[in-house]
Design a protein around this motif. Structure first.
Motif, PDB file in Angstrom:
ATOM      1  N   ALA A  12     -24.396 -12.730  46.619  1.00 60.36           N
ATOM      2  CA  ALA A  12     -23.482 -12.265  45.681  1.00 60.36           C
ATOM      3  C   ALA A  12     -23.148 -13.465  44.749  1.00 60.36           C
ATOM      4  CB  ALA A  12     -22.178 -11.543  46.124  1.00 60.36           C
ATOM      5  N   VAL A  13     -23.110 -13.301  43.482  1.00 60.56           N
ATOM      6  CA  VAL A  13     -22.832 -14.334  42.324  1.00 60.56           C
ATOM      7  C   VAL A  13     -21.511 -13.590  41.853  1.00 60.56           C
ATOM      8  CG1 VAL A  13     -23.435 -15.156  40.252  1.00 60.56           C
ATOM      9  CG2 VAL A  13     -25.174 -14.979  41.548  1.00 60.56           C
ATOM     10  N   LEU A  14     -20.572 -14.434  41.807  1.00 60.47           N
ATOM     11  CA  LEU A  14     -18.887 -14.384  41.535  1.00 60.47           C
ATOM     12  C   LEU A  14     -18.768 -15.393  40.199  1.00 60.47           C
ATOM     13  CD1 LEU A  14     -17.446 -14.132  44.906  1.00 60.47           C
ATOM     14  CD2 LEU A  14     -18.644 -12.345  43.842  1.00 60.47           C
ATOM     15  N   ALA A  15     -18.315 -14.688  39.319  1.00 58.32           N
ATOM     16  CA  ALA A  15     -17.785 -15.546  38.096  1.00 58.32           C
ATOM     17  C   ALA A  15     -16.645 -14.836  37.234  1.00 58.32           C
ATOM     18  CB  ALA A  15     -19.085 -15.658  37.283  1.00 58.32           C
ATOM     19  N   CYS A  16     -16.073 -15.717  36.480  1.00 61.95           N
ATOM     20  CA  CYS A  16     -15.195 -15.063  35.501  1.00 61.95           C
ATOM     21  C   CYS A  16     -16.062 -15.217  33.922  1.00 61.95           C
ATOM     22  CB  CYS A  16     -13.898 -15.700  35.485  1.00 61.95           C
ATOM     23  SG  CYS A  16     -12.883 -15.632  36.857  1.00 61.95           S
ATOM     24  N   PRO A  17     -15.861 -14.337  33.092  1.00 56.78           N
ATOM     25  CA  PRO A  17     -16.603 -14.268  31.781  1.00 56.78           C
ATOM     26  C   PRO A  17     -15.822 -15.134  30.989  1.00 56.78           C
ATOM     27  CG  PRO A  17     -15.072 -12.434  31.996  1.00 56.78           C
ATOM     28  CD  PRO A  17     -14.953 -12.759  33.249  1.00 56.78           C
ATOM     29  N   PRO A  18     -16.542 -15.677  29.677  1.00 54.46           N
ATOM     30  CA  PRO A  18     -16.132 -16.522  28.939  1.00 54.46           C
ATOM     31  C   PRO A  18     -14.560 -16.426  28.408  1.00 54.46           C
ATOM     32  CG  PRO A  18     -18.184 -15.894  28.258  1.00 54.46           C
ATOM     33  CD  PRO A  18     -17.593 -15.132  29.367  1.00 54.46           C
TER      34      PRO A  18
ATOM     35  N   ASP B 268     -14.365 -19.268  33.409  1.00 52.39           N
ATOM     36  CA  ASP B 268     -14.841 -19.517  32.078  1.00 52.39           C
ATOM     37  C   ASP B 268     -16.414 -19.596  32.034  1.00 52.39           C
ATOM     38  OD1 ASP B 268     -15.042 -19.915  29.328  1.00 52.39           O
ATOM     39  OD2 ASP B 268     -14.033 -22.113  29.594  1.00 52.39           O
ATOM     40  N   THR B 269     -17.140 -18.694  32.675  1.00 53.21           N
ATOM     41  CA  THR B 269     -18.692 -18.962  32.681  1.00 53.21           C
ATOM     42  C   THR B 269     -19.385 -18.273  31.472  1.00 53.21           C
ATOM     43  OG1 THR B 269     -18.506 -18.839  35.079  1.00 53.21           O
ATOM     44  CG2 THR B 269     -20.769 -18.716  34.339  1.00 53.21           C
ATOM     45  N   PRO B 270     -20.012 -19.312  30.809  1.00 46.77           N
ATOM     46  CA  PRO B 270     -20.919 -18.705  29.632  1.00 46.77           C
ATOM     47  C   PRO B 270     -21.995 -17.564  30.365  1.00 46.77           C
ATOM     48  CG  PRO B 270     -20.902 -21.174  29.721  1.00 46.77           C
ATOM     49  CD  PRO B 270     -20.337 -20.503  31.072  1.00 46.77           C
ATOM     50  N   LEU B 271     -22.119 -16.486  29.376  1.00 49.84           N
ATOM     51  CA  LEU B 271     -23.002 -15.349  30.056  1.00 49.84           C
ATOM     52  C   LEU B 271     -24.471 -15.741  30.064  1.00 49.84           C
ATOM     53  CD1 LEU B 271     -21.533 -12.377  28.511  1.00 49.84           C
ATOM     54  CD2 LEU B 271     -20.992 -13.451  30.628  1.00 49.84           C
ATOM     55  N   ALA B 272     -25.031 -16.876  29.142  1.00 50.47           N
ATOM     56  CA  ALA B 272     -26.239 -17.417  29.174  1.00 50.47           C
ATOM     57  C   ALA B 272     -26.527 -18.057  30.524  1.00 50.47           C
ATOM     58  CB  ALA B 272     -26.452 -18.207  28.138  1.00 50.47           C
ATOM     59  N   ASP B 273     -25.396 -18.708  31.123  1.00 42.84           N
ATOM     60  CA  ASP B 273     -25.607 -19.456  32.462  1.00 42.84           C
ATOM     61  C   ASP B 273     -25.826 -18.421  33.667  1.00 42.84           C
ATOM     62  OD1 ASP B 273     -25.556 -21.790  31.481  1.00 42.84           O
ATOM     63  OD2 ASP B 273     -23.573 -22.330  31.720  1.00 42.84           O
ATOM     64  N   LEU B 274     -25.169 -17.254  33.264  1.00 49.62           N
ATOM     65  CA  LEU B 274     -25.030 -16.101  34.443  1.00 49.62           C
ATOM     66  C   LEU B 274     -26.517 -15.562  34.441  1.00 49.62           C
ATOM     67  CD1 LEU B 274     -21.821 -14.165  34.056  1.00 49.62           C
ATOM     68  CD2 LEU B 274     -22.752 -15.202  36.013  1.00 49.62           C
ATOM     69  N   GLY B 275     -27.069 -15.478  33.217  1.00 44.43           N
ATOM     70  CA  GLY B 275     -28.399 -14.866  33.261  1.00 44.43           C
ATOM     71  C   GLY B 275     -29.355 -15.722  33.970  1.00 44.43           C
ATOM     72  N   ARG B 276     -29.362 -17.253  33.685  1.00 47.44           N
ATOM     73  CA  ARG B 276     -30.090 -18.012  34.404  1.00 47.44           C
ATOM     74  C   ARG B 276     -29.894 -17.935  35.974  1.00 47.44           C
ATOM     75  NH1 ARG B 276     -29.261 -20.775  29.557  1.00 47.44           N
ATOM     76  NH2 ARG B 276     -27.371 -21.947  30.281  1.00 47.44           N
ATOM     77  N   THR B 277     -28.738 -17.859  36.228  1.00 45.51           N
ATOM     78  CA  THR B 277     -28.385 -18.023  37.860  1.00 45.51           C
ATOM     79  C   THR B 277     -28.996 -16.796  38.138  1.00 45.51           C
ATOM     80  OG1 THR B 277     -26.412 -19.122  37.238  1.00 45.51           O
ATOM     81  CG2 THR B 277     -26.484 -18.082  39.321  1.00 45.51           C
ATOM     82  N   ILE B 278     -28.895 -15.606  37.710  1.00 48.35           N
ATOM     83  CA  ILE B 278     -29.361 -14.410  38.255  1.00 48.35           C
ATOM     84  C   ILE B 278     -30.964 -14.445  38.419  1.00 48.35           C
ATOM     85  CG2 ILE B 278     -29.945 -11.831  37.704  1.00 48.35           C
ATOM     86  CD1 ILE B 278     -26.937 -11.953  36.599  1.00 48.35           C
TER      87      ILE B 278
ATOM     88  N   ALA C  44     -14.821 -11.209  37.162  1.00 47.24           N
ATOM     89  CA  ALA C  44     -13.407 -10.779  37.186  1.00 47.24           C
ATOM     90  C   ALA C  44     -12.557 -11.254  35.993  1.00 47.24           C
ATOM     91  CB  ALA C  44     -12.790 -11.334  38.602  1.00 47.24           C
ATOM     92  N   ALA C  45     -11.780 -10.496  35.386  1.00 44.50           N
ATOM     93  CA  ALA C  45     -10.895 -10.873  34.333  1.00 44.50           C
ATOM     94  C   ALA C  45      -9.478 -10.244  34.262  1.00 44.50           C
ATOM     95  CB  ALA C  45     -11.646 -10.807  33.083  1.00 44.50           C
ATOM     96  N   VAL C  46      -8.507 -10.789  33.890  1.00 42.29           N
ATOM     97  CA  VAL C  46      -7.169  -9.999  33.758  1.00 42.29           C
ATOM     98  C   VAL C  46      -6.900  -9.418  32.649  1.00 42.29           C
ATOM     99  CG1 VAL C  46      -6.068 -11.680  35.682  1.00 42.29           C
ATOM    100  CG2 VAL C  46      -6.074 -12.398  33.038  1.00 42.29           C
ATOM    101  N   ASP C  47      -7.791  -9.995  31.406  1.00 46.59           N
ATOM    102  CA  ASP C  47      -7.712  -9.300  30.029  1.00 46.59           C
ATOM    103  C   ASP C  47      -8.845  -8.687  29.741  1.00 46.59           C
ATOM    104  OD1 ASP C  47      -7.455  -9.030  27.467  1.00 46.59           O
ATOM    105  OD2 ASP C  47      -6.812 -11.321  26.944  1.00 46.59           O
ATOM    106  N   VAL C  48      -8.885  -7.256  29.441  1.00 50.11           N
ATOM    107  CA  VAL C  48      -9.865  -6.461  28.941  1.00 50.11           C
ATOM    108  C   VAL C  48     -10.594  -7.098  27.906  1.00 50.11           C
ATOM    109  CG1 VAL C  48      -8.579  -5.012  27.372  1.00 50.11           C
ATOM    110  CG2 VAL C  48     -10.650  -3.990  28.496  1.00 50.11           C
ATOM    111  N   ASP C  49     -10.000  -7.901  27.089  1.00 49.63           N
ATOM    112  CA  ASP C  49     -10.644  -8.353  25.768  1.00 49.63           C
ATOM    113  C   ASP C  49     -11.908  -9.425  26.354  1.00 49.63           C
ATOM    114  OD1 ASP C  49      -9.039  -7.123  24.000  1.00 49.63           O
ATOM    115  OD2 ASP C  49      -7.834  -8.710  23.584  1.00 49.63           O
ATOM    116  N   ARG C  50     -11.668 -10.151  27.558  1.00 51.67           N
ATOM    117  CA  ARG C  50     -12.871 -10.932  28.204  1.00 51.67           C
ATOM    118  C   ARG C  50     -14.005 -10.191  28.229  1.00 51.67           C
ATOM    119  NH1 ARG C  50     -10.161 -15.150  26.546  1.00 51.67           N
ATOM    120  NH2 ARG C  50      -8.205 -15.755  27.449  1.00 51.67           N
ATOM    121  N   PHE C  51     -14.025  -8.769  28.595  1.00 53.38           N
ATOM    122  CA  PHE C  51     -15.120  -8.088  28.775  1.00 53.38           C
ATOM    123  C   PHE C  51     -15.689  -7.322  27.677  1.00 53.38           C
ATOM    124  CE2 PHE C  51     -13.466  -7.390  33.299  1.00 53.38           C
ATOM    125  CZ  PHE C  51     -14.254  -8.157  34.037  1.00 53.38           C
TER     126      PHE C  51
END
Length: 324
Positions: A211-217, A245-255, A266-273
């Motif tokens: 499982a890869v776990l991260a928070c969006p930018p 604060d993980t860049p989505l481009a890095d997430l793609g490479r990790t996947i 995971a994020a507490v603010d819907v705007d992050r998504f």
């Protein structure tokens, strides 16, 4: 980087010799190294041997004795009684002492670290109050002592769900309403992060699903995600933790590299998504995506083809099984 985990020694079939260094034993049991050393010194609960290099090494039998002691503590036995009962089960002289309720108001940090905790709501409530008081006072030794009591007397899952996660929620609320300042919030978060990081040690090992776990930018609040990963690992998963604060481009490479069974953001603010919906939709085409935290709404999940983890982190981690 050196990993304090399984220590390789030649083993014969059925051999129960020392295999674990104390850091790995502490991680498995959810007990601090200081508490394990105290139980070894005071009660003879552990019987380590020395490796050729001088390391203290522990056996599976040591682990079993500590787990039995934890079970007796959870029933309300005093620490000395719990240790005697755990040791007696090794030599066949086990008895079933009656649980006792121990109250130790005040006391030093060392006293707090060793005091038994009854497995009752009242016991947890007192620990939660003690933890809040210590962290509000910037008293790290007292806070660590309370955490030692908590993890010695209760399972990791109970400690997280009943004390630490509610505390973090309350901490955020008090900060948002200006009841506490940034300094208090940072101090408390860093103390708890250090303890959780200890529990997370070695969670990338094993043969279970990944499982890869991260928070969006832009999202900085990752402690609940850290707790989620700890429980997920205890349920057989391997964790790749990217954190805040993980860049989505890095997430793609990790996947692409790790080929995980699932990705949890995971994020507490819907705007992050919402600010990343096209990129999130692209991620769902490459792996199973799950969204967590207060910002994880059904509308966003539907828009990107993801699932929402709506319950608390411990419950969701316990529920998550491969390909679900």
């Amino acid at each position: 980087m050196f990993v304090q985990g399984l220590y390789s020694l030649p083993m014969a079939a059925g051999d129960d010799r020392a295999l674990l260094r104390i850091g790995e034993l502490a991680r498995r049991l959810g007990v601090s190294q200081d508490v394990l050393r105290a139980w070894e010194r005071r009660y003879g609960l552990l019987e380590p041997v020395r490796s050729a290099g001088g390391f203290r090494l522990y056996t599976a039998a040591d682990e079993r004795r500590v787990r039995r002691m934890q079970s007796h503590l959870a029933r309300g036995l005093a620490a000395a009684e719990a240790a005697r009962a755990a040791l007696a089960e090794d030599d066949g002289t086990a008895v079933a002492p009656e649980p006792v309720s121990v109250e130790r108001p005040g006391g030093t940090a060392s006293d707090l670290a060793q005091a038994p905790v009854p497995a009752t709501d009242r016991g947890l409530a007192r620990l939660a109050a003690d933890l809040r008081r210590a962290l509000d006072a910037f008293d790290e030794p007292a806070a660590e002592a309370v955490l030692d009591r908590l993890f010695a007397g209760f399972s990791v899952e109970t400690a997280l769900r009943e004390v630490l996660l509610p505390y973090l929620h309350d901490l955020g609320t008090r900060w948002a309403t200006n009841e506490i300042g940034v300094a208090t919030e940072h101090f408390a978060s860093n103390v708890l992060r250090a303890r959780l990081a200890g529990l997370a040690r070695g969670w990338g090992q094993g043969r279970g699903p990944c499982a890869v776990l991260a928070c969006p930018p832009g999202e900085q609040h990752d402690l609940p995600l850290l707790a989620f990963g700890i429980v997920l690992h205890r349920n057989g998963w391997r964790i790749v933790y990217l954190g805040a604060d993980t860049p989505l481009a890095d997430l793609g490479r990790t996947i692409e590299e790790k080929r995980p069974e699932t990705l949890v953001l995971a994020a507490v603010d819907v705007d992050r998504f919402q600010h990343s919906i096209p990129d999130l939709a692209a991620l769902t085409r490459r792996t199973s995506l799950r969204l967590a935290g207060a910002g994880a709404t059904a509308a966003v999940a539907d828009a990107v083809g993801a699932k929402v983890l709506a319950e608390d982190p411990v419950t969701e981690a316990q529920r998550l099984t491969p390909s679900t």
